[in-house]
Design an enzyme around this catalytic site. Structure first.
Site, PDB file in Angstrom:
ATOM      1  N   LYS A 224      40.594  48.566  49.415  1.00 14.35           N
ATOM      2  CA  LYS A 224      39.407  48.395  50.266  1.00 14.35           C
ATOM      3  C   LYS A 224      39.724  48.619  51.745  1.00 14.35           C
ATOM      4  CE  LYS A 224      36.532  46.169  46.918  1.00 14.35           C
ATOM      5  NZ  LYS A 224      35.878  44.981  46.373  1.00 14.35           N
ATOM      6  N   ARG A 259      41.069  42.972  39.866  1.00 18.91           N
ATOM      7  CA  ARG A 259      40.416  44.266  39.628  1.00 18.91           C
ATOM      8  C   ARG A 259      41.122  45.296  40.503  1.00 18.91           C
ATOM      9  NH1 ARG A 259      36.430  47.497  41.733  1.00 18.91           N
ATOM     10  NH2 ARG A 259      35.007  48.470  40.241  1.00 18.91           N
TER      11      ARG A 259
END
Ligand code: HH2
Length: 280
Positions: A224, A259
């Site tokens: 991210k 994840r």
């Protein structure tokens, strides 16, 4: 691991480390791997390679939720993911469907998906709670402030940890009221979903405080943007080392599921971390 989490409820064997959920984006525009696995054949091949690398769960999504992403129709989303779900579930892998639409959840569960992963915590579609309750499937409830199209414009909280924790607890209560028991839920602070770098760091530092009694905890920080912002502005594929740093931090804080895009790399780091804990 949190006290409430039973990997068997999510179709997985106990691993002595967080379970690894490998990401498969059947989309042309995902932030981390947009277009790489946009055809069914490419996505199925990618899923098989993530499973071979040690993924415990394969998370299949057909709509990008990256900041600024455009919405697609349910029919388009279903057409992208259903053949992939059917093939990978048919191989015997534990598949989760990453969607906020009840119709897509229902179709995915009918094709063999076993877990529902919803970035709106089953609040984005009024039928989602009923679909999950009826199916008996476990679900992941994620926090997001706003909508993907605008969520990164000006995220604002008075106390991000308190507000995200209260939202997750309220969604678990809504699930309980709909007949979904806590043992089949995981909560997720939604790293990067309507959050600045400071918000993401505050949440990651406070993971134990975000747990909801009886539920598991999932963290999705892989590749991210905040990782590049904390470093040298790297592009998503160059954010693997920073992603692993977050994964180890989350494992130490008790996360049950991570994840991740880079399953082999994360798994190696976790196995070494586990051995160093004396559990190996
Ligand atoms: N992050 C993304 C998508 N789904 N689900 C959960 N539970 N937690 C997350 O942190 C999460 C999620 C975004 O990552 P990615 O799927 O790689 O990108 P995109 O939304 O652009 O497809």
């Amino acid at each position: 691991m949190t006290a409430g989490f039973d990997p068997a409820r999510f179709g997985c064997a106990p691993a002595g480390r967080p379970l690894l959920m490998g990401v498969i984006n059947v989309t042309p525009d995902s932030f981390s791997d947009g277009g790489l696995h946009a055809t069914a054949d490419a996505a199925i091949a990618h899923g098989r390679s993530l499973a071979a690398a040690g993924a415990d769960i394969l998370d299949i999504g057909g709509e990008s939720t990256r900041p600024g992403a455009a919405e697609i129709t349910a029919a388009e989303e279903a057409a992208r993911i259903l053949p992939v779900i059917e093939a990978l579930a048919g191989d015997g892998f534990v598949v989760s469907v990453d969607t906020r639409r009840a119709r897509v959840m229902e179709a995915a569960l009918a094709r063999g998906a076993r877990i529902v992963n919803d970035v709106t915590a089953l609040s984005g579609d009024r039928d989602s709670l009923a679909v999950v309750a009826r199916s008996g499937a476990p679900a992941i409830l994620m926090h997001m402030q706003g909508e993907p199209a605008t969520m990164q414009v000006a995220p604002r909280y008075d106390d991000v940890v308190r507000e995200v924790g209260a939202f997750l607890a309220a969604r678990v209560a809504a699930c309980a009221a709909a007949g979904i028991d806590r043992g089949r839920l995981c909560v997720d602070p939604g790293i990067g979903f309507g959050k600045t770098v400071a918000h993401n760091l505050a949440l990651l530092r406070a993971l134990p405080a975000l747990c909801v009694a009886g539920c598991g905890l999932l963290v999705g920080a892989s590749r991210k943007a905040f990782i590049g912002k904390l470093s040298r502005g790297e592009s998503p594929p160059e954010r693997v080392p920073g992603s692993i740093a977050v994964a180890l931090h989350a494992a130490a804080a008790g996360a049950d599921i991570l994840r991740v895009h880079d399953v082999a790399e994360t798994r190696q780091a976790l196995e070494v971390w586990r051995a160093l804990q004396g559990a190996g």
